[in-house]
Design a protein around this motif. Structure first.
Motif, mmCIF file in Angstrom:
data_model
loop_
_atom_site.group_PDB
_atom_site.id
_atom_site.type_symbol
_atom_site.label_atom_id
_atom_site.label_comp_id
_atom_site.label_asym_id
_atom_site.label_seq_id
_atom_site.Cartn_x
_atom_site.Cartn_y
_atom_site.Cartn_z
ATOM 1 N N TRP A 36 7.804 -7.753 -6.297
ATOM 2 C CA TRP A 36 7.089 -7.674 -7.571
ATOM 3 C C TRP A 36 6.775 -6.213 -7.910
ATOM 4 O O TRP A 36 6.993 -5.746 -9.019
ATOM 5 N N LEU A 37 6.282 -5.483 -6.899
ATOM 6 C CA LEU A 37 5.969 -4.064 -7.093
ATOM 7 C C LEU A 37 7.201 -3.298 -7.549
ATOM 8 O O LEU A 37 7.144 -2.471 -8.455
ATOM 9 N N LEU A 38 8.300 -3.608 -6.916
ATOM 10 C CA LEU A 38 9.542 -2.907 -7.222
ATOM 11 C C LEU A 38 9.912 -3.088 -8.686
ATOM 12 O O LEU A 38 10.251 -2.134 -9.391
ATOM 13 N N VAL A 39 9.809 -4.334 -9.141
ATOM 14 C CA VAL A 39 10.165 -4.626 -10.530
ATOM 15 C C VAL A 39 9.230 -3.876 -11.479
ATOM 16 O O VAL A 39 9.684 -3.192 -12.400
ATOM 17 N N VAL A 40 7.926 -3.978 -11.221
ATOM 18 C CA VAL A 40 6.946 -3.360 -12.121
ATOM 19 C C VAL A 40 7.130 -1.844 -12.150
ATOM 20 O O VAL A 40 7.207 -1.224 -13.208
ATOM 21 N N LEU A 41 7.226 -1.261 -10.935
ATOM 22 C CA LEU A 41 7.236 0.195 -10.869
ATOM 23 C C LEU A 41 8.519 0.796 -11.434
ATOM 24 O O LEU A 41 8.483 1.815 -12.117
ATOM 25 N N THR A 42 9.645 0.165 -11.149
ATOM 26 C CA THR A 42 10.891 0.731 -11.689
ATOM 27 C C THR A 42 10.889 0.615 -13.204
ATOM 28 O O THR A 42 11.437 1.460 -13.896
ATOM 29 N N GLY A 43 10.241 -0.448 -13.726
ATOM 30 C CA GLY A 43 10.123 -0.574 -15.175
ATOM 31 C C GLY A 43 9.338 0.594 -15.758
ATOM 32 O O GLY A 43 9.734 1.206 -16.747
ATOM 33 N N ASP A 44 8.264 0.941 -15.047
ATOM 34 C CA ASP A 44 7.419 2.037 -15.519
ATOM 35 C C ASP A 44 8.126 3.391 -15.481
ATOM 36 O O ASP A 44 7.711 4.330 -16.160
ATOM 37 N N TYR A 66 -2.179 2.580 -7.832
ATOM 38 C CA TYR A 66 -0.978 2.552 -8.667
ATOM 39 C C TYR A 66 -0.209 3.863 -8.529
ATOM 40 O O TYR A 66 0.997 3.877 -8.311
ATOM 41 N N TYR A 67 -0.927 4.983 -8.630
ATOM 42 C CA TYR A 67 -0.260 6.286 -8.510
ATOM 43 C C TYR A 67 0.390 6.440 -7.134
ATOM 44 O O TYR A 67 1.501 6.956 -7.001
ATOM 45 N N THR A 68 -0.308 5.974 -6.122
ATOM 46 C CA THR A 68 0.248 6.055 -4.768
ATOM 47 C C THR A 68 1.561 5.278 -4.685
ATOM 48 O O THR A 68 2.549 5.741 -4.121
ATOM 49 N N ALA A 69 1.543 4.067 -5.294
ATOM 50 C CA ALA A 69 2.747 3.245 -5.246
ATOM 51 C C ALA A 69 3.912 3.963 -5.922
ATOM 52 O O ALA A 69 5.044 3.956 -5.422
ATOM 53 N N ARG A 70 3.620 4.600 -7.050
ATOM 54 C CA ARG A 70 4.680 5.336 -7.755
ATOM 55 C C ARG A 70 5.242 6.438 -6.852
ATOM 56 O O ARG A 70 6.467 6.630 -6.755
ATOM 57 N N THR A 71 4.339 7.156 -6.200
ATOM 58 C CA THR A 71 4.771 8.257 -5.333
ATOM 59 C C THR A 71 5.624 7.729 -4.180
ATOM 60 O O THR A 71 6.679 8.284 -3.865
ATOM 61 N N VAL A 72 5.164 6.644 -3.569
ATOM 62 C CA VAL A 72 5.896 6.083 -2.429
ATOM 63 C C VAL A 72 7.280 5.620 -2.873
ATOM 64 O O VAL A 72 8.285 5.838 -2.175
ATOM 65 N N LEU A 73 7.340 4.987 -4.043
ATOM 66 C CA LEU A 73 8.638 4.522 -4.544
ATOM 67 C C LEU A 73 9.600 5.700 -4.696
ATOM 68 O O LEU A 73 10.768 5.626 -4.309
ATOM 69 N N ARG A 74 9.070 6.792 -5.257
ATOM 70 C CA ARG A 74 9.870 8.007 -5.418
ATOM 71 C C ARG A 74 10.425 8.459 -4.069
ATOM 72 O O ARG A 74 11.594 8.806 -3.923
#
Lengths: 586, 485
Positions: A36-44, A66-74
């Motif tokens: 779910w996180l993957l879908v939301v974050l890549t959309g953002d 939320y910001y942390t999740a974005r950073t980790v995804l990167r």
């Protein structure tokens, strides 16, 4: 439970007696949350981006996760790219002796290029690639992290590939493995451990760059990607100490959690790929891995889906190798020759294009920069070199005794080593503003203070390599030293320094390499409205990047890369040779 | 008992070939050389090898370590290519890997991350069976080789013997025509090796194995070759050349304690000894004092081997890789055993591989310390004298002895000629490479330095990579110089 050291086959856990447990519930939940996180974050990541109206960044504490999740995804996207690069580049370099002659020196140079200096150029490139979308900036940031991770991993992978024991390769040939089978059954497993440790280190190094590349000021514009690094930068700009502290805490938690739930289990799991033929005593363990091994869902999955996938890939590879064999058998020689010529032509064109590009840039530099300016840049390089040297000397003097003290006490080392690794992962550039505030308050000149800032990020490499070296001193040598009553300086001279020397060299190479990169961040520092600029190449690069002065950027980066390459050749390679020749303990 | 020995410098053309036993694999005038380390002269490891593996035989290739026997195996398997000559499979040139053979490796070469079952499965890759058939084949092989119940174990959980069994199972399921074994028992302890050897013979005799036509064994163990093989080929080193072929007609099961078995072992021993320590005096052989006995330590002061030095050998002879202390140890053993000892007994007594023993004896012989009539090792007068001398005198004697060797004469001459008496080691390595193309220069160089250091003649600075004259030896230089004008 003896599954700790070696994963007993899953069949054992699949016996009718074993049932779904609470761990399975957690595993399933975790998988869904991650998806779910993957879908939301890549959309953002693909939101519209307007250069004139950058997306607002809130300092609301609730947004930190939320910001942390974005950073980790990167981080993970960059890591996946680095892994892909590692496999292809390392594989080709290991397989083709001809390609190797170009690829290895190239990698050596790439490793010496200061990544952060390139940020402004890559940002403009990627913005052009994805006009009107945040994806461009996103890509530039990911690219910066990628360059921080890829080279080291590739070198490690290449090295593992060429050191696979000859008989294991011969067995693969005699029993007729095709390339894919050889890769999956021989080459990947034999390099797994090296790759795992290298990945862990490179991933840790990546935090520094993610923190730096999220908030960049290029071409007089301030671009902030949603992420922990920008949050920190925003907090500093606003002078919001509370928010800054929260960001640091979030960073530490993220690193520790990833270490515990991802890297430790992987390292413990990779133990089974050890090439030695006997069971080791001190195998790394992980509570997480032990938990996961009790999961019925995972076992079922690896048994059915994993094996099925393995089977299918093997069959597919057989088909593919048959097909290529028939094709290459039936292709008439002229066509083969034509293909080969085309390949060469493509290579030549690519190289020529690069050369023309380089000439263009050189011309630009010639017209835009005066001779004295160039000389000044070289002089700044010398200043930064002095700083790097001072940093390694000071870090060595401080951390060697501590590292030896820790390393000679196994119980302390078991706790301290992972801690040092985590400390090395932490992006110290997040804390720079606080330290700069301290410098300002105590009137410490930035010209000296920047040495300290550089040391903050890179000293750990010296520390944990020294620990490892001290741990590797054979007990009998230590006992002999005690018997003969060696003490203090004599003990250090005869035993400890020679024994840890090779390890220290490894640590110091990494530390100084990191210090050059860090100088771009450490020689310019801001806290609120105060801005300190040191005399040095790093500060110069940071300033021209901000101005967007392309010729100056190119020139200063080349100068820095040349400095790094020269130091590597003149100092480190010799010390490496010396360590190899004189101080090897086997 | 009829044991037929064929001296075969070029065996292939001489071997009668009936239609039934057309060679499965054949090497024709095969040579193999590797480019020297650091751009030096190429090292020839195999020189003009003619060898065939025939249907229905167990062929053993016997030689010292470093003789290139493993290279022969890899040539047959297509893992490496010949520098000259041809490798034939069923009469046609081999291209790529030879799919008709399987190899059992010295180091087992099992994949540590695969279970026993998965490791054996690797042997089935070429046969392309479906999953059920694969399972059957694996089970059958594991049962045959005595590994049932270990299917899911990992190699590192097994003992060495069990691991090599996995290696055998993997080779057998591939259904090879020729089963190649590269020193398969040398990494195992004595008892385990014994047991496995017997099993291999049983396996061959039971021969229920589809398609298995021949076994090819590479070994340095004489008793092992005699125990297993129907034909034994002896290979000499530096460079590898095939020398002697011995046919072994002993019926299975062979009894290692039977008179015939021991006679055959002795015969192989003798053949190897004749190769390495030829009886006829060559230019390097010492004067043979007929009756050197204990107590006669008063030797002529002018030292041994006058004839050899006065004859000035223009040919440079290599020196065996034997540490000085082993040479002294050999002399001490000779002293205990009333001056004469048989080479095989010696080998058994010092517990070293036969090839190593011979290297030590050869070294002592070159230095004039011992003599080797037939299979015996005899102490020379010089040897007695050397042994009786105190340590410092020993060094002087040793120095005199090595200065009779061409290699040392050249080495010291080179150092004398250098202005500061220091010469880069790389130069010596290169020269050794051109002088003795069949040796490995680094190894030879190491022995040279080790002997030179004991003789207090030369020294080597590893950091500067420079060879230089030993300071204390300079006073003796004139003496040594006179001995070899």
């Amino acid at each position: 439970m003896n599954a700790r050291a070696y994963p007993q086959t899953t069949a054992q856990q699949l016996e009718p007696g074993s049932r779904l447990g609470w761990i399975d519930a957690i595993v399933v939940l975790a998988v869904f949350v991650l998806l779910w996180l993957l879908v939301v974050l890549t959309g953002d990541m693909r939101v519209r981006f307007d250069e004139l109206h950058p997306p607002p960044l809130s300092l609301d504490v609730a947004l930190i996760p939320y910001y942390t999740a974005r950073t980790v995804l990167r981080m993970f996207i960059a890591f996946a790219a680095a892994l892909l690069f590692t496999f292809t580049y390392g594989y080709v370099a290991a397989k083709s002796t001809r390609a190797r002659k170009v690829m290895l020196p190239l990698l050596d140079i790439l490793q010496s290029v200061p990544v952060l200096g390139f940020l402004s150029i890559t940002v403009t490139g990627f913005l052009a690639l994805f006009p009107g979308s945040l994806l461009g900036v996103e890509c530039a940031s990911i690219f910066a992290i990628f360059t921080a991770q890829a080279w080291n991993m590739t070198f490690g992978f290449y090295h593992s590939l060429i050191t696979i024991p000859a008989e294991l390769q011969e067995a693969a040939s005699v029993y007729g493995m095709n390339r894919w089978q050889r890769f999956t059954k021989v080459e990947l497993p034999s390099s797994a451990i090296g790759l795992m440790w290298n990945s862990m280190m490179s991933f840790g190094g990546g935090w520094f760059f993610v923190a730096q590349s999220e908030a960049i000021s290029v071409l007089n514009k301030n671009i902030k990607l949603p992420g922990l690094g920008s949050y920190m930068a925003g907090a500093v700009e606003a002078g919001d100490t509370r928010a800054a502290v929260y960001a640091i805490v979030a960073m530490i938690i993220t690193i520790v959690v990833l270490d515990q739930v991802l890297w430790r289990p992987l390292v413990a799991w990779a133990e089974k790929f050890k090439l030695e033929q006997t069971e080791g005593k001190d195998s790394p363990t992980s509570w997480m891995l032990n938990l996961l091994r009790r999961s019925y869902v995972l076992a079922w999955f690896s048994h059915h889906v994993g094996r099925g996938f393995g089977h299918t890939s093997q069959r597919a590879s057989l088909l593919a190798s048959d097909l290529t064999q028939t094709i290459s058998g039936r292709t008439p020689p002229p066509i083969k020759a034509l293909l080969r010529i085309a390949m060469w032509a493509l290579t030549v064109i690519a190289v020529a294009w690069l050369i023309f590009d380089a000439i263009d840039i050189a011309k630009e530099i010639r017209t835009d920069m005066t001779g004295t300016e160039m000389l000044h840049v070289v002089w700044l390089g010398v200043l930064t070199l002095l700083r790097v040297a001072a940093m390694s000397v000071i870090a060595t003097l401080i951390w060697t005794p501590i590292g030896v003290w820790i390393g000679l006490r196994p119980r302390v080392a078991r706790v301290a080593q992972p801690l040092a690794q985590i400390a090395a992962s932490f992006p110290v550039n997040m804390t720079f503003p606080f330290i700069v505030a301290f410098f300002i308050a105590t009137h410490i000149p930035i010209n000296l203070g920047s040495v300290f800032l550089m040391a903050l990020g890179t000293q750990w490499y010296i520390l944990f390599n020294v620990i490892a070296g001290a741990m590797a001193i054979p007990t009998d040598l230590r006992e002999a030293a005690t018997l003969f009553g060696l003490h203090r300086w004599r003990l250090w001279k005869t035993l400890i320094i020679p024994a840890i020397f090779p390890f220290w060299v490894t640590g110091a190479v990494t530390a100084t390499g990191g210090a050059w990169n860090a100088s771009i961040v450490a020689e310019v520092a801001t806290w609120g409205n105060d801005k300190l600029v040191a005399d040095g190449l790093g500060a110069y690069i940071a300033q021209v990047t901000e101005k967007g002065d392309q010729p100056a950027i190119y020139f200063s980066i080349v100068v820095m890369a040349l400095f790094v390459v020269a130091i590597n050749r003149v100092v480190w390679r010799r010390l490496y040779d010396l360590a190899e020749r004189r101080f090897r303990l086997d | 008992m009829s044991v037929e020995t064929v001296l075969a410098d070029r065996p292939a053309p001489e071997v009668p070939r009936d239609a039934r036993s057309a060679p499965l694999i054949e090497l024709r005038h095969v040579s193999k050389s590797y480019s020297g380390a650091g751009g030096g002269a190429p090292v020839t490891v195999l020189d003009d090898i003619n060898l065939d593996v025939r249907d229905g035989e167990m062929l053993a290739l016997l030689g010292q370590s470093g003789s290139g026997k493993s290279t022969i195996l890899r040539l047959m398997a297509g893992l490496t290519e010949a520098s000259q000559g041809a490798v034939l499979s069923h009469g046609s040139p081999l291209s790529g890997v030879n799919r008709r053979l399987a190899i059992v490796f010295q180091s087992f070469a099992l994949y540590p991350w695969l279970t026993v079952q998965e490791n054996v499965q690797v042997g089935l890759i070429q046969r392309r069976l479906d999953t059920r058939q694969e399972k059957e084949e694996i089970d059958r092989a594991l049962e045959l080789i005595g590994l049932t119940g270990y299917e899911n174990a990992y190699p590192k959980q097994l003992s060495g013997g069990m691991r090599q069994r996995v290696g055998f199972a993997r080779a057998l399921v591939a259904q090879p025509e020729v089963l190649c074994m590269d020193e398969p028992f040398s990494a195992l302890d004595v008892l385990t090796a014994e047991n496995l050897r017997t099993q291999v013979v049983d396996l061959w005799r039971g021969s229920g194995h589809a398609g298995l036509k021949s076994i090819f064994l590479v070994t340095h163990n004489i008793a092992e070759a005699v125990f297993i093989a129907t034909r034994i080929v002896i290979i000499s080193s530096h460079p590898g050349r095939l020398r002697t072929v011995i046919v072994n007609p002993l019926p299975y099961p062979r009894d290692v304690n039977s008179r015939q078995f021991m006679a055959l072992v002795d015969q192989v021993h003798a053949a190897i000894t004749a190769l390495v320590l030829p009886d006829e005096p060559s230019d390097a052989v010492a004067v043979r004092p007929a009756d050197a006995g204990p107590g006669r330590a008063v030797a002529p002061a002018e030292g041994p081997r006058e004839e050899a030095t006065s004859g000035i050998s223009a040919r440079v002879e290599t020196i065996p890789n034997a540490p000085v202390e082993t040479i002294v140890g050999l002399l001490e053993i000779l002293e205990d055993s009333q001056e004469t000892i048989n080479v095989f007994d010696l080998s058994a007594r010092i517990g070293r591989e036969f090839g190593e023993t011979i290297a030590i004896v050869k070294a002592a012989e070159m230095l004039g310390l011992v003599d080797t009539p037939k299979d015996d090792v005899v102490m020379t007068q010089f040897g007695w004298y050397f042994l009786a001398a105190p340590e410092t005198a020993r060094k002087t004697l040793f120095r005199q002895a090595v200065m009779k060797l061409r290699l040392f004469q050249m080495l010291t001459a080179r150092l004398d000629a250098a202005p500061d008496g220091r010469v880069d080691a790389g130069i010596f390595l290169e020269e050794l490479g051109t002088l003795l193309p069949y040796d490995q220069p680094p190894k030879l160089f190491q022995t040279l330095i080790a002997w030179g250091r004991y003789a207090e003649l030369v020294d080597f600075d590893q950091n500067a990579n420079v060879v230089y004259l030993h300071e204390a030896s300079e006073s003796d230089d004139d003496e040594a110089g006179e001995a070899s004008p």
